[in-house]
Design a protein around this motif. Structure first.
Motif, PDB file in Angstrom:
ATOM      1  N   VAL A   1       0.845  -1.192   0.000  1.00  0.00           N
ATOM      2  CA  VAL A   1       0.000   0.000   0.000  1.00  0.00           C
ATOM      3  C   VAL A   1       0.881   1.243   0.000  1.00  0.00           C
TER       4      VAL A   1
ATOM      5  N   ILE B   1       0.881   4.636   1.917  1.00  0.00           N
ATOM      6  CA  ILE B   1       0.235   5.296   3.039  1.00  0.00           C
ATOM      7  C   ILE B   1       0.150   6.801   2.790  1.00  0.00           C
TER       8      ILE B   1
ATOM      9  N   CYS C   1      -2.619  -0.339  -3.789  1.00  0.00           N
ATOM     10  CA  CYS C   1      -3.663   0.370  -3.041  1.00  0.00           C
ATOM     11  C   CYS C   1      -3.129   1.583  -2.309  1.00  0.00           C
TER      12      CYS C   1
ATOM     13  N   SER D   1      -3.747   3.714   1.260  1.00  0.00           N
ATOM     14  CA  SER D   1      -4.303   3.585   2.603  1.00  0.00           C
ATOM     15  C   SER D   1      -4.291   4.965   3.241  1.00  0.00           C
ATOM     16  N   GLN D   2      -5.302   5.264   4.033  1.00  0.00           N
ATOM     17  CA  GLN D   2      -5.334   6.542   4.733  1.00  0.00           C
ATOM     18  C   GLN D   2      -4.516   6.491   6.013  1.00  0.00           C
ATOM     19  N   HIS D   3      -3.878   5.370   6.267  1.00  0.00           N
ATOM     20  CA  HIS D   3      -3.060   5.237   7.467  1.00  0.00           C
ATOM     21  C   HIS D   3      -1.727   5.951   7.297  1.00  0.00           C
TER      22      HIS D   3
ATOM     23  N   GLN E   1     -10.206   2.179   5.584  1.00  0.00           N
ATOM     24  CA  GLN E   1      -9.750   3.276   4.738  1.00  0.00           C
ATOM     25  C   GLN E   1      -8.644   2.861   3.770  1.00  0.00           C
ATOM     26  N   THR E   2      -8.800   1.711   3.134  1.00  0.00           N
ATOM     27  CA  THR E   2      -7.853   1.276   2.106  1.00  0.00           C
ATOM     28  C   THR E   2      -8.617   1.190   0.796  1.00  0.00           C
TER      29      THR E   2
END
Length: 187
Positions: free
Chosen positions: A63, A65, A152, A154-156, A183-184
């Motif tokens: 992902v 981030i 992807c 991610s909102q992390h 939130q991915t």
């Protein structure tokens, strides 16, 4: 700034590569970094190009981030670069619960072949809206990179990982550190 403490490499990056280190523990460090970036951009001195890793950490390559907006605060065009590591063993990424810098370096040297691919995306010139809002600018560059990399978003962020780690240290349930798990998103 943690990397600055690595023997030999830290001093090499500071004095030869002219790195600007960000301290996660110093609340004023981010602003000082933005000011130093702007100073170098406006300087007549012969500075090397500024290379920024806007995630603020390395990830597991699955992902992208959330980007830190400070890298986009100077309101200048950026050259996005997608980095792909094709190693059989993931020794170049020092994620949480990973192998660590020293062991990662050693295992990287032990591999017969270490393959890295750099994809230079088109120069991204910010619109007026992006210049006025570095968060929007960062997100639009991240969108472009996510599509190009085929991974992807991610909102992390790094801080989310730190929250999970702290929850674990305190003996709290693992779920305590999970924030907005859904939130991915696919590119």
């Amino acid at each position: 700034a943690e990397f600055k403490q690595v023997p030999v490499l830290g001093r090499f990056y500071e004095h030869v590569m002219k790195c600007i280190f960000v301290s996660r523990n110093d609340p004023d460090s981010r602003q000082r970094c933005i000011e130093e970036i702007c100073r170098r951009l406006n300087s007549t001195d012969d500075w090397p190009p500024i290379l920024i890793f806007p995630e603020g950490t390395s990830t597991n390559r699955k992902v992208i981030i959330r980007f830190k907006s400070g890298a986009f605060s100077p309101k200048v065009p950026v050259q996005p670069v997608v980095i792909r590591h094709h190693n059989r063993l993931n020794t170049l990424i020092f994620t949480e619960n990973g192998i660590g810098i020293v062991m990662g370096f050693f295992l990287t040297l032990c591999q017969f072949n270490n393959s890295v691919e750099l994809e230079y995306l088109p120069l991204f010139t910010p619109s007026e809206e992006e210049k006025d809002n570095p968060v929007v600018y960062a997100e639009n560059v991240r969108d472009l990179m996510s599509v190009s990399a085929g991974i992807c978003k991610s909102q992390h962020s790094f801080e989310d990982v730190a929250l999970i780690r702290k929850s674990k240290e305190l003996g709290l349930p693992h779920e305590t550190g999970l924030v907005e798990f859904g939130q991915t998103a696919r590119p």
